[in-house]
Write an enzyme that holds these catalytic residues in place. Structure first.
Site, short mmCIF file in Angstrom:
data_model
loop_
_atom_site.label_atom_id
_atom_site.label_comp_id
_atom_site.label_asym_id
_atom_site.label_seq_id
_atom_site.Cartn_x
_atom_site.Cartn_y
_atom_site.Cartn_z
N SER A 108 -15.31 29.46 -7.01
CA SER A 108 -16.51 29.39 -7.82
C SER A 108 -16.43 28.21 -8.79
CB SER A 108 -16.72 30.72 -8.56
OG SER A 108 -18.02 30.81 -9.09
N GLU A 227 -22.43 35.55 -0.27
CA GLU A 227 -22.12 34.99 -1.59
C GLU A 227 -23.00 35.55 -2.70
OE1 GLU A 227 -19.77 33.29 -2.65
OE2 GLU A 227 -18.88 32.09 -1.06
N HIS A 336 -19.33 37.35 -3.40
CA HIS A 336 -18.70 36.30 -4.20
C HIS A 336 -17.43 36.85 -4.86
CE1 HIS A 336 -18.92 32.42 -6.17
NE2 HIS A 336 -18.81 32.97 -7.38
#
Length: 381
Positions: A108, A227, A336
């Protein structure tokens, strides 16, 4: 505030002269939250015979405040990361690491950091391979407009009773505030992100990629297959998770993605054609978000790297961790951050940092395989 530190995890036998591969981890958290201390690199280090370094860098207003001039250029978080890599070059051999075999990796915002470090002339020779999980530097909306920055400067000045018309006076005023005061302000601002400062970033990022002005190191770029399945939309627009009609989806396409109304219907036709149920539209909208923020930027970055002659591997992680079965809705796949617990061998950690509860035997095997893949790349590219 003494906030810049790093942690080193080494196999028990490591000593000066061992020349083990070094893997430097950059934590994620949207450049607003996150910490090196919540990651335990001991399993990855011991199972794969590598050194794992987790670093801390400044976040929020501390990491990215800028006045748009020479008095506060911004990108302080990236400067912290450069300083950490310089430290690794100068000191890691004393812990058994090889300063000529350094892999930077992150997830990320950590992956965005890795991608940014590849683009910066300040990092020449500081690393030799890179892994970017769920993030690259060219993700949309990371760069604020001058208007947004100026608006935030006025907000900060008003809250702190400072003068925003003069950069020097504003900085002097802010430096007299406590870290707690500045932290509370940081949570009220959104525009302080990366900037083209002429130092860390000498030019716009897409221009650097197009002109091949970046470090041609081997890299792995990857995404998860959902995600924006739960974690990110839950934070920004939770109303979508129960289902969505096309009207709500179009509204969010315009407000979240800033796509003009006249073009939003083209996007809707691509993603929602022949979709009528609220759940189908929700699922396709979440796919759209994942494509915009992660998949397409990752593929574009990979193509630029390939065109420049740098070796690139691209992966998609697809496993939903069993430990999340009661914490996320059934429709969510690999969300995610879900892959991190596998990369760090969370199922094998016994200390205070809990990364992977109740892992199945199959998940333990998958974790061992991912640790091996990541470490093999760190060793040989």
């Amino acid at each position: 505030e003494d906030c810049l530190y790093l942690n080193i995890y080494a196999p028990a036998h490591a000593e000066t002269g061992s020349k083990l591969p070094v893997m430097v981890w950059f934590p994620g958290g949207a450049f607003e939250t996150g910490s090196a201390s919540i990651f335990d690199g001991s399993a990855l280090a011991s199972y794969e015979n590598v050194l794992v370094v987790t670093i801390q860098y400044r976040l929020g207003i501390f990491g990215f405040f800028n006045t748009g001039d020479e008095h506060a250029r911004g990108n302080w978080a990236f400067m912290d990361q450069v300083a950490a890599l310089v430290w690794v070059q100068e000191n890691i051999e004393f812990f058994g690491g090889d300063p000529r075999c350094v892999t930077i990796f992150g997830e990320s915002a950590g992956a965005i950091s890795v991608s940014s470090l590849i683009l910066s002339p300040m990092t020449k020779g500081l690393f030799h391979k890179a892994i970017m999980a769920s993030g690259v530097a060219i993700i949309p909306y990371l760069k604020a407009s001058d208007y947004e920055r100026n608006d935030d400067l006025q907000t900060i000045a008003s809250i702190c009773d400072c003068n925003a018309s003069d950069s020097v006076a504003l900085l002097q005023c802010l430096r007299a505030k406590s870290s707690e005061e500045l932290l509370s302000i940081s949570q009220k601002t959104k525009s302080f992100t990366r900037v083209v400062d002429g130092l860390f970033f000498p030019n716009e990022l897409l221009d650097l990629l197009a002109q091949k002005l970046f470090h041609l190191v081997p890299s792995i770029i990857g995404v998860n297959n959902h995600e924006c399945g739960f974690l990110l939309p839950m934070k920004e627009f939770p109303e979508i998770l129960g289902g969505s009609n096309k009207s709500l989806a179009l509204q969010l396409i315009h407000s979240v993605l800033h796509i003009p109304v006249q073009y939003s219907y083209l996007v809707a036709d691509e993603y929602f054609h022949n979709k009528h149920s609220l759940l189908d539209i929700r699922n396709r909208f979440l796919d759209l978000l994942g494509d915009v923020f992660f998949v397409v930027p990752g593929l574009v970055t990979a193509q630029y790297h390939t065109d420049a002659g740098a070796p690139v591997y691209f992966y998609e992680f697809q496993h939903r961790p069993q430990c999340l079965k009661d914490r996320k809705p059934p429709f969510v796949k690999a969300d995610h951050t879900d892959e991190i617990r596998f990369v760090f061998g969370g199922a094998f950690l016994k200390g205070n940092i809990v990364m992977f509860e109740e892992a199945t035997e199959e998940e333990k095997a998958l974790s061992r395989k991912m640790m091996r893949y990541w470490a093999n790349f760190a060793r040989t590219g």
